[in-house]
Structures are given as structure tokens and as C-alpha cells.
Design a protein around this motif. Sequence first.
Motif, mmCIF file in Angstrom:
data_model
loop_
_atom_site.group_PDB
_atom_site.id
_atom_site.type_symbol
_atom_site.label_atom_id
_atom_site.label_comp_id
_atom_site.label_asym_id
_atom_site.label_seq_id
_atom_site.Cartn_x
_atom_site.Cartn_y
_atom_site.Cartn_z
ATOM 1 N N GLY A 1 0.801 -1.220 0.000
ATOM 2 C CA GLY A 1 0.000 0.000 0.000
ATOM 3 C C GLY A 1 0.831 1.267 0.000
ATOM 4 O O GLY A 1 0.359 2.312 0.429
ATOM 5 N N GLU A 2 2.076 1.159 -0.460
ATOM 6 C CA GLU A 2 2.961 2.318 -0.417
ATOM 7 C C GLU A 2 4.024 2.252 -1.512
ATOM 8 O O GLU A 2 4.186 1.244 -2.184
ATOM 9 N N ILE A 3 4.744 3.342 -1.622
ATOM 10 C CA ILE A 3 5.943 3.412 -2.454
ATOM 11 C C ILE A 3 7.060 3.703 -1.467
ATOM 12 O O ILE A 3 6.940 4.608 -0.637
ATOM 13 N N ARG A 4 8.152 2.916 -1.513
ATOM 14 C CA ARG A 4 9.182 3.103 -0.493
ATOM 15 C C ARG A 4 10.587 2.824 -1.014
ATOM 16 O O ARG A 4 10.776 2.176 -2.028
ATOM 17 N N SER B 1 2.453 6.572 1.500
ATOM 18 C CA SER B 1 1.266 5.733 1.411
ATOM 19 C C SER B 1 0.489 6.074 0.151
ATOM 20 O O SER B 1 0.394 7.236 -0.236
ATOM 21 N N LYS B 2 -0.096 5.040 -0.467
ATOM 22 C CA LYS B 2 -0.955 5.267 -1.636
ATOM 23 C C LYS B 2 -2.287 5.822 -1.145
ATOM 24 O O LYS B 2 -2.719 5.516 -0.020
ATOM 25 N N PRO B 3 -2.935 6.664 -1.953
ATOM 26 C CA PRO B 3 -4.195 7.297 -1.502
ATOM 27 C C PRO B 3 -5.248 6.308 -1.045
ATOM 28 O O PRO B 3 -5.996 6.584 -0.117
ATOM 29 N N GLU B 4 -5.313 5.138 -1.655
ATOM 30 C CA GLU B 4 -6.342 4.167 -1.295
ATOM 31 C C GLU B 4 -6.010 3.380 -0.034
ATOM 32 O O GLU B 4 -6.852 2.695 0.521
ATOM 33 N N PHE B 5 -4.753 3.496 0.480
ATOM 34 C CA PHE B 5 -4.364 2.752 1.677
ATOM 35 C C PHE B 5 -4.884 3.448 2.917
ATOM 36 O O PHE B 5 -4.705 4.648 3.094
ATOM 37 N N LYS B 6 -5.523 2.689 3.784
ATOM 38 C CA LYS B 6 -6.065 3.239 5.033
ATOM 39 C C LYS B 6 -5.414 2.539 6.211
ATOM 40 O O LYS B 6 -5.269 1.316 6.221
ATOM 41 N N TYR B 7 -5.015 3.324 7.211
ATOM 42 C CA TYR B 7 -4.480 2.769 8.445
ATOM 43 C C TYR B 7 -5.643 2.328 9.314
ATOM 44 O O TYR B 7 -6.678 2.969 9.347
ATOM 45 N N GLY B 8 -5.434 1.271 10.078
ATOM 46 C CA GLY B 8 -6.423 0.864 11.074
ATOM 47 C C GLY B 8 -7.515 -0.008 10.600
ATOM 48 O O GLY B 8 -7.861 -0.439 9.650
#
Length: 154
Positions: A128-131, A147-154
Motif C-alpha cells: 500500500g505504499e511506495i518506499r 502511502s498510496k491514496p487508497e491505503f487506510k491505516y487501522g
Amino acid sequence: MSDVSEVQVEQTSYQMPPQAGISVAHFLTVADIERSLQFYAKVFGSRILSHGDGKGAPGYLQIANTWMIVNVGGGGTPDKPMVTLSTPPDPNHLNSFMNIRVADIQACYELWKSRGAEFITPPIDKYGEIRCYIRDPDGYIIEVGQSKPEFKYG
């Protein structure tokens, strides 16, 4: 379940040292305090708070909204008599690393590379990210992720 970015805490401002409540700082064992302070100041624009005193007092710096303490390693002290601190003997075998979250990884990659950061690879799309990862002068790695816009924490 609440979004991690919306979590509220009792404390609303932080400083080092804290005047009330707590502040969290990461302690990093380094070979040369001034070299490490200058690396973090140059690459990340960190603010050096203290250079140490050459007699055992560590250096302190602020990186964005966190603090770091850097000091040379050594044997036990009265409050931790069985503990020895040292830099990583093998920079390819680590058990922890700092993680920096950024809004624009490509811009940070270009800027920090121009300031002397040594990246292991360019930014790579992963989950869910670019790193990507930077090595500091003592061999520690620092993850830089967006973090990619569609990635949500929690």
C-alpha cells in the motif's frame, strides 16, 4: 474503529525536554556524534539541539515532529550495568530502523539524494505504499515511504 490519522492524545504540544507530559526520542548508537548530527541535519533538514560535550553527553536533534539522541557506544553504566551499546557490526543484519512517512516520495528522493543520501534503491511500489531506504554513516537504514491514496491505516 478510528482512523490513525485522527487519533487524539491528551498532549497537544511537544518539546524536548518536556515541560509536562512526555516526549519520545529515538536513541541511536553512532561512531561519531558530530558526523551523525551533520548527516541528519544536511539530508533531512534536522535541527541540531545539542552537539554533546565530548565527555559522554549525547547530541540531540529534531527531525520534523520527532527527536533523536546520538551518542557513541560503550560498556555498561550504573543504570544499565550489563548492557553494551555499539553500532551495527554488519549493516545488512539489523533489527530495527527509522521509518519516515512523506507526502511526495519522488521529491524527497531527489532532494535527499542531492544532499548526499545514499539510497539502496530508487522508490519501489510495495503493497500500500511506495518506499525506498537510505543508509546513514553508521550503516543504519532509514525507510522513506509514501502511502498510496487508497491505503487506510487501522
